[in-house]
Structures are given as C-alpha cells and as structure tokens.
Scaffold this motif. Sequence first.
Motif, PDB file in Angstrom:
ATOM      1  N   ILE A 338       0.840  -1.207   0.000  1.00 18.94           N
ATOM      2  CA  ILE A 338       0.000   0.000   0.000  1.00 18.94           C
ATOM      3  C   ILE A 338       0.867   1.246   0.000  1.00 18.94           C
ATOM      4  O   ILE A 338       0.560   2.238  -0.686  1.00 18.94           O
ATOM      5  N   ILE A 341       2.080   1.844  -3.531  1.00 18.36           N
ATOM      6  CA  ILE A 341       1.011   2.381  -4.382  1.00 18.36           C
ATOM      7  C   ILE A 341       0.747   3.844  -4.046  1.00 18.36           C
ATOM      8  O   ILE A 341       0.540   4.676  -4.936  1.00 18.36           O
ATOM      9  N   GLU A 342       0.759   4.182  -2.776  1.00 22.71           N
ATOM     10  CA  GLU A 342       0.533   5.578  -2.363  1.00 22.71           C
ATOM     11  C   GLU A 342       1.636   6.477  -2.895  1.00 22.71           C
ATOM     12  O   GLU A 342       1.391   7.622  -3.286  1.00 22.71           O
ATOM     13  N   HIS A 347      -3.635   6.858  -8.693  1.00 21.87           N
ATOM     14  CA  HIS A 347      -5.010   6.882  -8.191  1.00 21.87           C
ATOM     15  C   HIS A 347      -6.012   6.442  -9.255  1.00 21.87           C
ATOM     16  O   HIS A 347      -7.152   6.892  -9.264  1.00 21.87           O
ATOM     17  N   ASP A 350      -6.098  -0.158  -8.956  1.00 22.66           N
ATOM     18  CA  ASP A 350      -5.157  -1.049  -8.291  1.00 22.66           C
ATOM     19  C   ASP A 350      -5.900  -2.263  -7.757  1.00 22.66           C
ATOM     20  O   ASP A 350      -7.058  -2.159  -7.329  1.00 22.66           O
ATOM     21  N   PHE A 363      -7.169  -3.515   1.896  1.00 29.19           N
ATOM     22  CA  PHE A 363      -6.750  -2.977   0.604  1.00 29.19           C
ATOM     23  C   PHE A 363      -7.845  -2.085   0.024  1.00 29.19           C
ATOM     24  O   PHE A 363      -7.578  -0.968  -0.442  1.00 29.19           O
ATOM     25  N   GLU A 366      -7.951   1.213   2.176  1.00 33.12           N
ATOM     26  CA  GLU A 366      -6.778   2.070   2.327  1.00 33.12           C
ATOM     27  C   GLU A 366      -6.136   2.520   1.021  1.00 33.12           C
ATOM     28  O   GLU A 366      -5.374   3.488   1.016  1.00 33.12           O
ATOM     29  N   VAL A 367      -6.401   1.834  -0.079  1.00 35.31           N
ATOM     30  CA  VAL A 367      -5.821   2.262  -1.359  1.00 35.31           C
ATOM     31  C   VAL A 367      -6.698   3.363  -1.951  1.00 35.31           C
ATOM     32  O   VAL A 367      -7.892   3.169  -2.186  1.00 35.31           O
ATOM     33  N   SER A 369      -7.605   4.971  -4.764  1.00 39.31           N
ATOM     34  CA  SER A 369      -7.695   5.003  -6.219  1.00 39.31           C
ATOM     35  C   SER A 369      -9.150   5.030  -6.651  1.00 39.31           C
ATOM     36  O   SER A 369     -10.049   4.677  -5.883  1.00 39.31           O
ATOM     37  N   VAL A 372     -10.678   0.140  -7.069  1.00 38.36           N
ATOM     38  CA  VAL A 372      -9.866  -0.778  -6.265  1.00 38.36           C
ATOM     39  C   VAL A 372     -10.522  -2.152  -6.359  1.00 38.36           C
ATOM     40  O   VAL A 372     -11.734  -2.285  -6.171  1.00 38.36           O
TER      41      VAL A 372
END
Length: 425
Positions: A338, A341-342, A347, A350, A363, A366-367, A369, A372
Amino acid sequence: MSRHSAITDVETYMQQLGLAARQASVALRRLPTGRKNAALQAMARHVEASRDTLLAANARDLERGRAGGLDAALLDRLALDDKRLDAMIEGLHQVAALPDPVGEIDGLRARPSGIQVGQMRVPLGVIGIIYESRPNVTMEAASLCLKSGNACILRGGSEASESNAAIADCIAAGLAEAGLPESAVQVVATTDRAAVGRLIAMPEYVDVIIPRGGKSLIERVSREARVPVIKHLDGVCHVYVDATADRDKALAIAVNAKTQRYGTCNTMETLLIDAPVAAELLPRLAEAYAAHGVELRGCERTRSVLADVTPAEEADWHAEYLAPVLAIRVVEGIDEAIAHIETYGSHHTDAIVSESYSLARRFLAEVDSSSVMVNASTRFADGFEYGLGAEIGISTDKLHARGPVGLEGLTTRKYVVLGDGQIRE
C-alpha cells in the motif's frame, strides 16, 4: 458562421459556438427521453447511409498523416473501416437503449415541517471535450452528452479533421431529423490551437471540460482551464499478489492485467509480489510474460530470483509504459504494498489477489484510487464492464465524478422540495 467556412477570427468563432451551446442546453433540459433517443437512432441511420463519404474522408486524413510522419499506432487509432463504423452505429443504439438518468428523484424523505426533500438528477449544461486521433470519439461524446441532456462542443485533433467533419454532418442530420437544435452538438471546425485555449477559458458558456488524449494535452488543459476539468493524467496501475493468493488465480490475473492490451490506461504497469511467494511465483510469471514478449524490470529481490531481469530504476516505478514492459517489486506484506502504491500510483486502478478477507478489506479501504479491485484484472476498469453502457473517459479526480464517467457522471443533482402550502414559522 458556417462550419465549413474559413475561420480567421478564432475568438469570435468560439464565442459564437459557446453562446449557441448555452442556448441549446436550455432547450435540451426540456427534452423527453424519446426525443433524445430518436435523434440517436437518426444519427445511426445517417452513419449507415454515409459509409462511403466517411471512409473517403478518413482516407484523406490517413494519407495526410502518413505524409506527416504519424507512427503506426497513431495511424491505427485514426483509421476507420467498416468494422469501426459498425461499432459506431451499434454504440448509438446502445446509448439510446440506456436508462435516462435525467429527472430521476431519489432520497425523498419527509421532514417534521411536512415538506418532502429529495434530489433530482439534472444535466451539467455545456460540456467541452478535447481529444486526439480517434474520430469515433466524436460520435461517442456526442451520443453520451445528448442522452444526458447536455449541449457539447467537440474539438478533435487536426490529424482527424476531415473524418470529424464528415461525422459532424451525420450528427447534424440526425439532430435535424429529430427536430433538435443543431447547436446541441458542435464540432469545432478550425485546427487552430487557439481554439482550445478559448474553449477552456469560457466559464460563461462552458460548465466542464473533458480532455481525452496524451499527457501533454491533459496537463495543458488542467493548467490553463478556467472551468472545471474531469481528467486523469496517468494510469500507473498495480496488482499486488498477497502470500495467501491462489497461485493459479494470481498467475491468470497478473498476466491478463498486463497483456490483454498494452496501450490502455487500466493496464497494469507494476506488479507487487509478497516476499513469501516470490520464489514460487516469479519463475511461472516470467515464463508467461516471455511468451507474450514482455520485458521485465525488477528490484534487487526480484533479480535474486530472476537473474536475467533488467534492474529497475526509480523512474520505472513512476512509469506508464503503455507497452510490453513491466516493473516488478517484491514487498514485505500489505503495508509495504500500500505504501508503494501511495508513493508511485496515479489513483487510477489497483488490485489485490488474496484469499484473506481481512487483507482484502484493508486494501479496499486504504488504497486511494478511483477503482480498487479484489481478485480481478485491472482491465475491468471500464464503463462498459461496470455496467454503465458507455463512458466518456475515466476520472482520477475526487470531486464530482470518479472512475469511469458514464451518463450519471455527466449529470449533477439539485435539491427538490415538495410541499402542500407549508410556511416556515
């Protein structure tokens, strides 16, 4: 001013387009669904009747493009053939068949005063769309804007000018046949770059701009626009394979996300592998990617398993390759995935491959985008696959529209209040 006349005063011309679009947008608000659908069906008939004209215009664009040194990929995007015209016609029928979001009221609830409060879906107004190469976007954009009750001003790339003009004739004929104002859909008839600068700086006429094209175009529009922009700059998409992942599922998803199509914004560009399964999965993945001709660039831990992989540099983690090239990084668990990715993601889209419910939920939460995914290929980030019927593009912004932008994304909401004589004490 005629669409086909020589345009010497771009400022005045764009003002005229803007004013006409604003006036048309008022008329479009009143249109019932049946009238909009009739126009779309009429456009489809005019495309069918104009095949020879459309293909001849496109052939002239292609000839000019070859002479000007356009590469093979751009020429492919520019080209029209009978199959692409069939798709254009089918797209019009599909949009006509979609539910009309305009006028829907939801969330209606009674208040202690006796009034009822809800929200109605309404058009944005006037939409400016700037795009490159693909002339079929002219019809896609026109159909979606019309169905959602918006007037639109379309500015295609100079390389497709003759194709776009021929498609514009089909649009105008369809609008006229259905009794709609021709200014509901206007295709900018000049290739002067000043037209773009003016279109994105007319807040008195244009409510939103949607750029579709390369990063330089979108950066310019985002930098110079004086009206809101729906956009995404990059598609640096990731798949993270967790240690609990089903191995065959992980292999299928990771290969499809990269190789199903290379040049799309939802194609995976970086693969993240949980350290406990790297030694087992990486050789199988490398074999599958080799069969597709994909070049691999890996971190040191990846190269300790796959010695022939090119060392990844910092720029590789930021890269949107849009090509058969893939960056691979071995990570220590979901926190490191994560964090990667951040740091490096765009964004956009993912995915995690995991059999752990708790890790999948983390996931998803918290991701940050616009799409997701759990146990699915990033290639599904698409309006059609999401059930929107069609899309005008994908947004990685957070305000108004996010993810694939379909008919609902081209509308907004206003509060409506239903009463029976109530007054506020």
